[in-house]
Design an enzyme around this catalytic site. Structure first.
Site, PDB file in Angstrom:
ATOM      1  N   GLU A  92       0.839  -1.202   0.000  1.00 57.34           N
ATOM      2  CA  GLU A  92       0.000   0.000   0.000  1.00 57.34           C
ATOM      3  C   GLU A  92       0.879   1.260   0.000  1.00 57.34           C
ATOM      4  OE1 GLU A  92      -0.206  -2.638   1.949  1.00 57.34           O
ATOM      5  OE2 GLU A  92      -2.172  -2.898   2.862  1.00 57.34           O
ATOM      6  N   GLU A  98      12.004 -31.641  -2.452  1.00 58.02           N
ATOM      7  CA  GLU A  98      12.479 -32.189  -3.734  1.00 58.02           C
ATOM      8  C   GLU A  98      12.750 -33.688  -3.647  1.00 58.02           C
ATOM      9  OE1 GLU A  98      14.945 -30.192  -6.440  1.00 58.02           O
ATOM     10  OE2 GLU A  98      14.505 -28.190  -5.689  1.00 58.02           O
ATOM     11  N   THR A 121      11.123 -41.663  -0.695  1.00 53.37           N
ATOM     12  CA  THR A 121      10.946 -42.143   0.685  1.00 53.37           C
ATOM     13  C   THR A 121      10.554 -40.993   1.600  1.00 53.37           C
ATOM     14  OG1 THR A 121      12.637 -43.805   0.250  1.00 53.37           O
ATOM     15  CG2 THR A 121      12.075 -43.422   2.558  1.00 53.37           C
ATOM     16  N   CYS A 134      -2.967  -3.866   6.940  1.00 52.30           N
ATOM     17  CA  CYS A 134      -2.599  -4.168   8.330  1.00 52.30           C
ATOM     18  C   CYS A 134      -2.944  -3.005   9.238  1.00 52.30           C
ATOM     19  CB  CYS A 134      -1.123  -4.518   8.423  1.00 52.30           C
ATOM     20  SG  CYS A 134      -0.049  -3.088   8.276  1.00 52.30           S
ATOM     21  N   TRP A 190      19.118 -37.051 -16.860  1.00 54.52           N
ATOM     22  CA  TRP A 190      18.048 -36.098 -16.546  1.00 54.52           C
ATOM     23  C   TRP A 190      16.789 -36.634 -17.161  1.00 54.52           C
ATOM     24  CZ3 TRP A 190      19.678 -32.740 -13.130  1.00 54.52           C
ATOM     25  CH2 TRP A 190      21.010 -32.302 -13.151  1.00 54.52           C
ATOM     26  N   ALA A 240      13.612 -42.568 -11.084  1.00 46.58           N
ATOM     27  CA  ALA A 240      14.991 -43.006 -11.327  1.00 46.58           C
ATOM     28  C   ALA A 240      14.913 -44.351 -12.041  1.00 46.58           C
ATOM     29  CB  ALA A 240      15.759 -43.146 -10.005  1.00 46.58           C
ATOM     30  N   ALA A 241      16.017 -44.728 -12.671  1.00 49.49           N
ATOM     31  CA  ALA A 241      16.060 -46.053 -13.304  1.00 49.49           C
ATOM     32  C   ALA A 241      16.380 -47.094 -12.234  1.00 49.49           C
ATOM     33  CB  ALA A 241      17.121 -46.065 -14.404  1.00 49.49           C
TER      34      ALA A 241
HETATM   35  N1  LIG Z   1      13.272 -37.449 -10.241  1.00 50.50           N
HETATM   36  C1  LIG Z   1      13.084 -36.853  -9.079  1.00 50.50           C
HETATM   37  O1  LIG Z   1      12.247 -35.967  -8.956  1.00 50.50           O
HETATM   38  C2  LIG Z   1      13.918 -37.257  -7.917  1.00 50.50           C
HETATM   39  C3  LIG Z   1      13.999 -36.398  -6.822  1.00 50.50           C
HETATM   40  C4  LIG Z   1      14.751 -36.805  -5.736  1.00 50.50           C
HETATM   41  C5  LIG Z   1      15.372 -38.043  -5.760  1.00 50.50           C
HETATM   42  N2  LIG Z   1      15.277 -38.840  -6.838  1.00 50.50           N
HETATM   43  C6  LIG Z   1      15.906 -40.154  -6.857  1.00 50.50           C
HETATM   44  O2  LIG Z   1      15.382 -40.863  -5.742  1.00 50.50           O
HETATM   45  C7  LIG Z   1      16.409 -41.702  -5.238  1.00 50.50           C
HETATM   46  C8  LIG Z   1      16.599 -41.397  -3.766  1.00 50.50           C
HETATM   47  O3  LIG Z   1      15.375 -41.512  -3.113  1.00 50.50           O
HETATM   48  P1  LIG Z   1      15.238 -42.276  -1.727  1.00 50.50           P
HETATM   49  O4  LIG Z   1      13.774 -42.501  -1.568  1.00 50.50           O
HETATM   50  O5  LIG Z   1      16.158 -43.420  -1.718  1.00 50.50           O
HETATM   51  O6  LIG Z   1      15.804 -41.229  -0.695  1.00 50.50           O
HETATM   52  P2  LIG Z   1      15.243 -39.908   0.001  1.00 50.50           P
HETATM   53  O7  LIG Z   1      13.771 -39.907   0.047  1.00 50.50           O
HETATM   54  O8  LIG Z   1      15.958 -38.743  -0.566  1.00 50.50           O
HETATM   55  O9  LIG Z   1      15.833 -40.098   1.449  1.00 50.50           O
HETATM   56  C9  LIG Z   1      15.290 -41.119   2.225  1.00 50.50           C
HETATM   57  C10 LIG Z   1      16.041 -41.156   3.510  1.00 50.50           C
HETATM   58  O10 LIG Z   1      15.774 -39.991   4.262  1.00 50.50           O
HETATM   59  C11 LIG Z   1      15.982 -40.296   5.630  1.00 50.50           C
HETATM   60  N3  LIG Z   1      14.872 -39.835   6.403  1.00 50.50           N
HETATM   61  C12 LIG Z   1      14.940 -38.959   7.442  1.00 50.50           C
HETATM   62  N4  LIG Z   1      13.761 -38.783   7.991  1.00 50.50           N
HETATM   63  C13 LIG Z   1      12.885 -39.555   7.315  1.00 50.50           C
HETATM   64  C14 LIG Z   1      11.504 -39.814   7.456  1.00 50.50           C
HETATM   65  N5  LIG Z   1      10.751 -39.224   8.401  1.00 50.50           N
HETATM   66  N6  LIG Z   1      10.939 -40.684   6.620  1.00 50.50           N
HETATM   67  C15 LIG Z   1      11.661 -41.285   5.670  1.00 50.50           C
HETATM   68  N7  LIG Z   1      12.978 -41.084   5.482  1.00 50.50           N
HETATM   69  C16 LIG Z   1      13.593 -40.238   6.311  1.00 50.50           C
HETATM   70  C17 LIG Z   1      16.092 -41.815   5.718  1.00 50.50           C
HETATM   71  O11 LIG Z   1      17.465 -42.175   5.842  1.00 50.50           O
HETATM   72  P3  LIG Z   1      18.271 -41.914   7.190  1.00 50.50           P
HETATM   73  O12 LIG Z   1      17.259 -42.059   8.302  1.00 50.50           O
HETATM   74  O13 LIG Z   1      19.308 -42.947   7.203  1.00 50.50           O
HETATM   75  O14 LIG Z   1      18.815 -40.524   7.060  1.00 50.50           O
HETATM   76  C18 LIG Z   1      15.634 -42.305   4.377  1.00 50.50           C
HETATM   77  O15 LIG Z   1      16.244 -43.505   3.974  1.00 50.50           O
HETATM   78  C19 LIG Z   1      17.657 -41.419  -6.044  1.00 50.50           C
HETATM   79  O16 LIG Z   1      17.744 -42.392  -7.067  1.00 50.50           O
HETATM   80  C20 LIG Z   1      17.380 -40.078  -6.634  1.00 50.50           C
HETATM   81  O17 LIG Z   1      18.048 -39.886  -7.852  1.00 50.50           O
HETATM   82  C21 LIG Z   1      14.562 -38.465  -7.908  1.00 50.50           C
END
Ligand SMILES: NC(=O)c1ccc[n+]([C@@H]2O[C@H](COP(=O)([O-])OP(=O)(O)OC[C@H]3O[C@@H](n4cnc5c(N)ncnc54)[C@H](OP(=O)(O)O)[C@@H]3O)[C@@H](O)[C@H]2O)c1
EC number: 3.5.4.26
Length: 368
Positions: free
Chosen positions: A56, A293, A297, A79, A173, A165-166
């Site tokens: 504003e 990102e 997991t 505000c 990419w 991922a593969a």
């Molecule tokens: N294309 C895409 O958009 C993209 C983006 C990201 C990743 N990727 C691919 O995904 C793969 C990695 O993914 P990921 O699933 O293995 O790993 P992630 O999701 O990056 O990390 C998982 C890890 O985070 C930790 N973590 C901490 N707190 C957590 C919670 N509350 N719940 C779950 N995990 C927790 C755990 O390990 P600790 O407890 O041991 O720390 C768990 O094993 C790679 O191949 C990567 O290239 C792709």
């Protein structure tokens, strides 16, 4: 009663507000347009950064005496409090504005009441114009005020068959350079970018913003329970942006001396760190918006906690047939429990498709 001119002016204010995304935290993004008594635009502005003038004030300065008898359109109720800057409701009164139209009421207990102040001073006030659009633009801030945690936008890049991922773990990419450039825009809009330890190990990601003019770098966060994934020389530890490593309360993290480390309780009965505690710690550090990102997991854990407010999926016309799916286990075992989303946008980005969606139970914007 809102006229077509009212709607046009407010839509412009909503667009102006969006220019502040990523640089106003912990404040909202706000846009303002001032029309003179005959309906001509004489002032426009947006809140550019926390501590700086509100929207504003920018618009009123531009308008000067021409604001007298005119109408101000503001995306958020002006505000009523004196923070680092003075109350905008008072500034509008002093400028002699005859009418104020705002989109969304201010939910912040410290700031609300601006509409009442204006009315008490004899200004005509209307609320709710283009509220859905303004809400969507301010989703991060509104979520953080209402829920006391940052807004979470989960982004992934997948093949058309949903793989990120593969089978051998390679993932660079999947999507096009155009889609990857678009992700840098999302990073620039966020206060923090978060990845899990699995992604840190597999990809050694950098997570800073590149190629976005004037971007404020987000806080880079690695969720690394045992403090074993972020090692010396990791790209995320360079000085391109600040970095925070979240580890368990009992993790041995001496090797991270010199790096900002936050200790978080472990998830009760689950794997890794407690997601709500992680988000609370980020909120405490002023983070109002998170770009999650991955990987799959960690994203699954966020979804299981109801901590995904928006999904942005980049789908590439590529097939893999094997490899991890975009979302890991989110505690959903039967179709009745599926997390249903509402698509808010679909856009072609180069050869890829970007799909934006929100949980069906949250407020949504109109489709276009
Ligand atoms: N294309 C895409 O958009 C993209 C983006 C990201 C990743 N990727 C691919 O995904 C793969 C990695 O993914 P990921 O699933 O293995 O790993 P992630 O999701 O990056 O990390 C998982 C890890 O985070 C930790 N973590 C901490 N707190 C957590 C919670 N509350 N719940 C779950 N995990 C927790 C755990 O390990 P600790 O407890 O041991 O720390 C768990 O094993 C790679 O191949 C990567 O290239 C792709």
């Amino acid at each position: 009663m809102a006229t077509a001119a009212d709607t046009t002016a407010m839509r412009r204010a909503v667009a102006l507000a969006a220019r502040g995304l990523g640089s106003t935290s912990p404040n909202p993004v706000v846009g303002c347009v001032v029309l003179d008594a005959s309906g001509h635009e004489v002032g426009a502005g947006h809140h550019e950064r926390a501590g700086g003038p509100h929207a504003e004030i920018h618009a009123l300065r531009q308008a000067g005496v021409l604001a007298r008898g005119g109408t101000a359109y503001v995306t958020l109720e002006p505000c009523n409090h004196t923070g680092r800057t003075g109350p905008c409701a008072q500034a509008l009164v002093e400028a002699g504005v005859a009418r104020v139209v705002y989109a969304v009421a201010d939910p912040d207990p410290r700031a609300r009441g601006g509409a009442d102040t204006l009315r008490a001073a004899g200004v005509e006030v209307e609320g709710g114009l283009l509220a859905d659009e303004a809400e969507a633009g301010n989703a991060a801030w509104l979520t953080s005020v209402r829920l006391g945690r940052p807004h979470v936008r989960w982004k992934y890049a997948a093949t058309l068959d949903g793989r990120v991922a593969a089978a051998d773990g390679t993932s660079r990419w999947i999507t096009s350079p155009e889609a990857r450039a678009d992700v840098h825009r999302l990073r620039a809009e966020a206060d923090a970018v978060v990845v899990g330890s699995g992604t840190a190990r597999a990809d050694d990601p950098h997570l800073a913003v590149r190629g976005v003019d004037g971007a404020v770098q987000p806080l880079r966060v690695v969720v690394d329970t045992e403090a074993t994934a972020v090692r010396a020389g990791a790209r995320v530890l360079d000085d391109a942006a600040p970095t925070l490593v979240a580890v368990a309360e009992d993790a041995a993290a001496d090797h991270l001396a010199g790096t900002d480390v936050v200790r978080i309780p472990r998830a009760a009965g689950g794997r890794g760190l407690a997601v709500p505690a992680l988000l609370a710690a980020l909120h405490e550090r002023g983070v109002r918006s998170v770009l999650l990102e991955g990987g799959p997991t960690l994203a699954g854990a966020f979804a299981a906690e109801g901590a995904v407010d928006e999904v942005v999926g980049y789908l590439a016309p590529v097939l893999l047939g094997a490899g991890p799916a975009a979302l890991g286990d989110a505690g959903i075992t039967t179709i009745a429990d599926a997390l249903r989303l509402h698509v808010t946008d679909t856009t072609r980005i180069g050869p890829d498709l970007r799909v934006t969606a929100r949980p069906a139970s949250l407020p949504t914007t109109k489709e276009h």
